[in-house]
Write a protein that holds these residues in place. Structure first.
Motif, PDB file in Angstrom:
ATOM      1  N   ARG A 189      -7.967-121.054  -6.758  1.00  0.00           N
ATOM      2  CA  ARG A 189      -7.523-119.702  -7.092  1.00  0.00           C
ATOM      3  C   ARG A 189      -8.576-118.708  -6.576  1.00  0.00           C
ATOM      4  N   ILE A 190      -8.137-117.722  -5.797  1.00  0.00           N
ATOM      5  CA  ILE A 190      -9.050-116.767  -5.173  1.00  0.00           C
ATOM      6  C   ILE A 190      -8.538-115.353  -5.419  1.00  0.00           C
ATOM      7  N   ALA A 191      -9.395-114.473  -5.906  1.00  0.00           N
ATOM      8  CA  ALA A 191      -9.029-113.077  -6.129  1.00  0.00           C
ATOM      9  C   ALA A 191      -9.460-112.251  -4.928  1.00  0.00           C
ATOM     10  N   VAL A 192      -8.578-111.340  -4.492  1.00  0.00           N
ATOM     11  CA  VAL A 192      -8.878-110.480  -3.337  1.00  0.00           C
ATOM     12  C   VAL A 192      -8.608-109.028  -3.709  1.00  0.00           C
ATOM     13  N   ALA A 193      -9.635-108.207  -3.603  1.00  0.00           N
ATOM     14  CA  ALA A 193      -9.482-106.757  -3.747  1.00  0.00           C
ATOM     15  C   ALA A 193      -9.392-106.162  -2.354  1.00  0.00           C
ATOM     16  N   GLY A 194      -8.489-105.210  -2.179  1.00  0.00           N
ATOM     17  CA  GLY A 194      -8.247-104.686  -0.839  1.00  0.00           C
ATOM     18  C   GLY A 194      -7.301-105.578  -0.063  1.00  0.00           C
ATOM     19  N   ALA A 195      -6.402-106.258  -0.778  1.00  0.00           N
ATOM     20  CA  ALA A 195      -5.517-107.245  -0.157  1.00  0.00           C
ATOM     21  C   ALA A 195      -4.458-106.616   0.749  1.00  0.00           C
ATOM     22  N   SER A 196      -4.242-105.317   0.630  1.00  0.00           N
ATOM     23  CA  SER A 196      -3.231-104.667   1.469  1.00  0.00           C
ATOM     24  C   SER A 196      -3.831-104.059   2.738  1.00  0.00           C
TER      25      SER A 196
ATOM     26  N   GLY B  71      -7.960-107.559   4.576  1.00  0.00           N
ATOM     27  CA  GLY B  71      -7.494-108.218   3.368  1.00  0.00           C
ATOM     28  C   GLY B  71      -6.145-108.887   3.532  1.00  0.00           C
ATOM     29  N   SER B  72      -5.202-108.209   4.180  1.00  0.00           N
ATOM     30  CA  SER B  72      -3.870-108.798   4.347  1.00  0.00           C
ATOM     31  C   SER B  72      -3.923-110.016   5.266  1.00  0.00           C
TER      32      SER B  72
ATOM     33  N   VAL C  16      -5.424-112.862   3.178  1.00  0.00           N
ATOM     34  CA  VAL C  16      -4.440-113.396   2.233  1.00  0.00           C
ATOM     35  C   VAL C  16      -3.458-114.317   2.942  1.00  0.00           C
ATOM     36  N   ARG C  17      -2.996-113.902   4.121  1.00  0.00           N
ATOM     37  CA  ARG C  17      -2.064-114.762   4.878  1.00  0.00           C
ATOM     38  C   ARG C  17      -2.710-116.097   5.213  1.00  0.00           C
ATOM     39  N   SER C  18      -3.978-116.058   5.609  1.00  0.00           N
ATOM     40  CA  SER C  18      -4.690-117.288   5.976  1.00  0.00           C
ATOM     41  C   SER C  18      -4.862-118.204   4.769  1.00  0.00           C
TER      42      SER C  18
END
Length: 299
Positions: free
Chosen positions: A7-14, A18-19, A22-24
């Protein structure tokens, strides 16, 4: 974390980086939790208010890694005093709040990856700089110093902390190159100023790969320059863009025009940053697109 699904949290995912990150991560089966400003719509979202430094820490429970790539776009608009304040608050306050949230967990994540920028070095001229170089002076260098310092609570809690000092990301969908590509395709591209200033770039693919590399390596912490091994001058990059896109590059933008249009930000467009990824290379990272023509084609 490439083999183990976590489980990984990402801020600035958009955002641009960041996007792509997230896809990777999701493509490899990891569970990604996005930090969002609205009320969470599911278990994959965590509420936060970055400018106020407030995060729902409970939503980070069980995360093996927290990646912070949030921040108002540096190149999105002219730098008024109000916008410079927004740039700062969206990074410094957000990082401080996220670092405090990470530190408050009974079982904190293994790693906290915090965004930063090669802007920390300021104007370097023809001088090559690596992670050992001191910070420069001016708005961006001072911002980056404060930005990285805001992550201190995570490190003090024993969480491995990494700073990604990112260069100019070569990508079609955003950042500096998101604006350059349409101009060059239209045959309106050209050098900026005298073109002798160094631009330290990195392909989006390599940016994401480097972040994941740093997440995975438990022995790595501190600052890492995320730039291609060989910085090039603006003139060299302009010529490479013309070759790859098969367009003329006959329209240079004079320095006075840039200063009129961009204001204070023009100093960073015209300034020289000859930054190299010394620590990343020493750690064994391999770039997939090390050259500018490779990076442009990949984009």
């Amino acid at each position: 974390m490439q083999k183990e699904r976590v489980r990984i949290a990402v801020a600035g995912a958009s955002g641009l980086i960041g996007s792509a990150l997230v896809r990777s991560l999701t493509a490899d089966g990891h569970e990604v939790v996005r930090l969002v400003r609205h009320a969470p719509r599911g278990a994959d979202e965590v509420r936060w208010e970055p400018e106020r430094g407030q995060v729902d820490a409970a939503g980070l429970t069980g995360c093996a890694a927290v990646v912070n790539l949030a921040g108002a776009g540096v190149g999105d608009r002219r730098w008024t005093e109000d916008y410079k304040r927004r740039i700062r608050d969206s990074r410094v306050h957000a990082t401080a709040g996220l670092a405090r949230a990470v530190a408050s967990l009974d079982e904190p994540p293994r790693v906290f990856v915090n965004g930063s920028a090669m802007g920390i070095y300021g104007e370097t001229g023809e001088r090559v700089v690596d992670e050992d170089a001191p910070a420069g002076t001016g708005f961006l260098p001072e911002l980056c110093v404060e930005w990285e310092a805001a992550a201190a609570p995570a490190g003090q809690a024993g969480v491995r902390t990494v700073f990604t000092r990112t260069g100019l990301v070569v990508a079609r969908g955003g950042g500096a190159w998101g604006r350059l590509f349409p101009l060059f395709r239209a045959g309106l591209g050209g050098r900026m100023g005298d073109g002798r200033q160094y631009w330290s770039f990195i392909a989006l693919h390599d940016e994401v790969a480097a972040i994941r590399f740093l997440m995975d390596r438990a022995d790595l912490s501190g600052p890492f320059n995320l730039t291609a091994p060989e910085p090039l001058t603006n003139r060299e990059i302009t010529e490479a863009m013309g070759r790859v896109l098969r367009r003329p590059t006959l329209f240079p933008v004079p320095a006075p025009v840039l200063r009129t249009v961009l204001g204070e930000m023009a100093g960073d467009v015209l300034g020289s940053a000859r930054v190299v990824p010394k620590r990343l290379l020493e750690s064994g990272f391999t770039f997939a697109f090390p050259g500018i023509e490779d990076a442009v084609r990949a984009a």
